[in-house]
Design an enzyme around this catalytic site. Sequence first.
Site, mmCIF file in Angstrom:
data_model
loop_
_atom_site.group_PDB
_atom_site.id
_atom_site.type_symbol
_atom_site.label_atom_id
_atom_site.label_comp_id
_atom_site.label_asym_id
_atom_site.label_seq_id
_atom_site.Cartn_x
_atom_site.Cartn_y
_atom_site.Cartn_z
ATOM 1 N N LYS A 1 48.221 203.811 35.295
ATOM 2 C CA LYS A 1 46.929 203.150 35.906
ATOM 3 C C LYS A 1 46.861 202.828 37.450
ATOM 4 O O LYS A 1 45.843 203.075 38.074
ATOM 5 C CB LYS A 1 47.016 201.670 35.154
ATOM 6 N N ASN A 2 48.055 202.513 38.059
ATOM 7 C CA ASN A 2 48.237 202.180 39.453
ATOM 8 C C ASN A 2 47.919 203.522 40.234
ATOM 9 O O ASN A 2 47.614 203.519 41.355
ATOM 10 C CB ASN A 2 49.573 201.640 39.744
ATOM 11 N N ARG B 1 41.914 193.012 41.045
ATOM 12 C CA ARG B 1 41.979 192.915 42.392
ATOM 13 C C ARG B 1 41.950 194.280 43.085
ATOM 14 O O ARG B 1 41.673 194.188 44.146
ATOM 15 C CB ARG B 1 43.368 192.237 42.888
ATOM 16 N N CYS C 1 45.541 184.403 42.334
ATOM 17 C CA CYS C 1 45.539 185.113 40.848
ATOM 18 C C CYS C 1 46.859 184.600 40.453
ATOM 19 O O CYS C 1 47.646 184.017 41.127
ATOM 20 C CB CYS C 1 45.503 186.741 41.079
ATOM 21 N N ARG D 1 48.192 186.714 46.797
ATOM 22 C CA ARG D 1 47.926 188.092 47.130
ATOM 23 C C ARG D 1 46.548 188.403 47.883
ATOM 24 O O ARG D 1 45.858 188.983 47.795
ATOM 25 C CB ARG D 1 47.619 188.921 45.899
ATOM 26 N N ASP E 1 57.044 195.246 38.868
ATOM 27 C CA ASP E 1 56.495 195.364 37.663
ATOM 28 C C ASP E 1 57.332 195.378 36.274
ATOM 29 O O ASP E 1 56.859 195.736 35.486
ATOM 30 C CB ASP E 1 55.399 196.681 37.770
ATOM 31 N N ILE F 1 59.170 190.344 46.002
ATOM 32 C CA ILE F 1 57.498 190.819 46.285
ATOM 33 C C ILE F 1 56.501 189.767 46.189
ATOM 34 O O ILE F 1 55.595 189.983 46.998
ATOM 35 C CB ILE F 1 57.194 192.117 45.460
ATOM 36 N N ARG G 1 44.788 195.514 30.051
ATOM 37 C CA ARG G 1 44.411 195.924 31.399
ATOM 38 C C ARG G 1 45.157 197.015 31.924
ATOM 39 O O ARG G 1 44.880 197.811 32.549
ATOM 40 C CB ARG G 1 44.724 194.678 32.586
#
Length: 438
Positions: A22-23, A93, A117, A122, A310, A332, A403
Amino acid sequence: MDKFLITGGQPLSGRVVVSGAKNSALPCMAAAVLTPETVTLHNVPYVRDCLTQRRLLEDLGATVLVPDLRTHKITASNIELFEAPYELVKTMRASVLALGPLLARFGKAKVSLPGGCAIGTRPIDMHLEALQMLGAEVRLESGDVVARAPKGGRLAGGDVHFPKVTVTGTENLLMAATLARGTTHLHNAACEPEIVDLADLLNRMGARVRGAGTETITVEGVEALGGAEHTIIPDRIETGTFLVAAAITNGELEIKDCRPEHLGSVIAKLRDAGVEIEEVNPTTLVARRSASGLKASDVTTEPYPNFPTDMQAQYMALMTQAEGRTRVTETIFENRFMHASEMQRMGARVRVESHNTATVEGPSELMGARVQASDLRASASLVLAGLAARGETWIERVYHIDRGYEKIEGKLRAVGAEIERVRESVTAQLPPVETVGT
Ligand code: UD1
């Protein structure tokens, strides 16, 4: 809103196939705005964020043909809107990835500010400051960022030093620099595999990008970019989630179509914690709990190539089953321990010590409970905890997991998990897995 009902305790066994990242798909889809010609992307995961990105592109005026759901043919020859509106930015985002390409090709862009969020504030200040270094004029107008290229409508190459590593910030700048006049150097750039994937696509489109995957990326601007065809890399976070799923259920999974070289720190950490991981071939891993069992191993999240934020929540779920005390340090994002209190409800001994440290005492016997998903990766960690727990776990708000994980319940069910989606709304559904294709 859909829920998951999981009856835990089944060791998973069999083969799972990893979807596209996805990223990586999100910035690659945005990159199609840089050219009037068609960009064809294969292996786009069928997840809600990619549907949102597709909607954004269509709102801008691009045509998106989706011949087999995972192939997107994007043609941005008729862009009429230069804006990512609040309704989209607030749900995803990564819509801010429209900023760099719009500004580079059309000299103007408006993007709503993302705001807070679930995993911290962020901001996008580093994206904006870096675009200013390429000559953009950036103003804030009623909650929107309005950016313009300098006179003549074209950005100018420049030296950008990111004060902190930012993944989408690097991607925005990379895309903006491709059409700038002159050469751009991005210093302290993110090194994630998704950056390299984007750079590969951009180079196929005719860009001149060197050094992607290192801390300094050089982009020689060109006059125009053309069409290209590109296959999105496999999702390393989904891969890592399956590695944990095998170990936490004391089962064995063969994980296909992955790229183990993108998971160096994750594989090393899991091995240290007692997970046996075999690299069967360059795209297949087999994972199981080692005979000596799981043991605590501290982890700190950091930019690539170190352990990814993640995977933090999923790793925390695994450590609830490990012998000893694990310290989890999140460097992070602030406020990324929302899964901790939900795991406590299931009987985990997790303590949040500060905004960036938590400890897990293990092993503890997890018991099914009603829990709430708070963000994408937190949801995955609760699914993992539910698979390991005794009894029934209800996970609410699974739209978060939709998502970014393609049909996770279908993939897990195929390897023996008792997990079902309890549908509460007919309007917000993804089609059933049979119609999604292969
Ligand atoms: C991307 C990933 C996300 C992952 C994250 C970190 C996508 C679509 N999302 O998010 O899954 O968790 O990288 O690996 O690829 N920051 C600022 N100012 C900025 C930009 C960022 O202060 O202008 C801060 C953030 O608040 C955060 C840190 O920098 O604390 C890193 O964020 P960043 O790498 O930008 O995350 P994303 O690109 O949003």
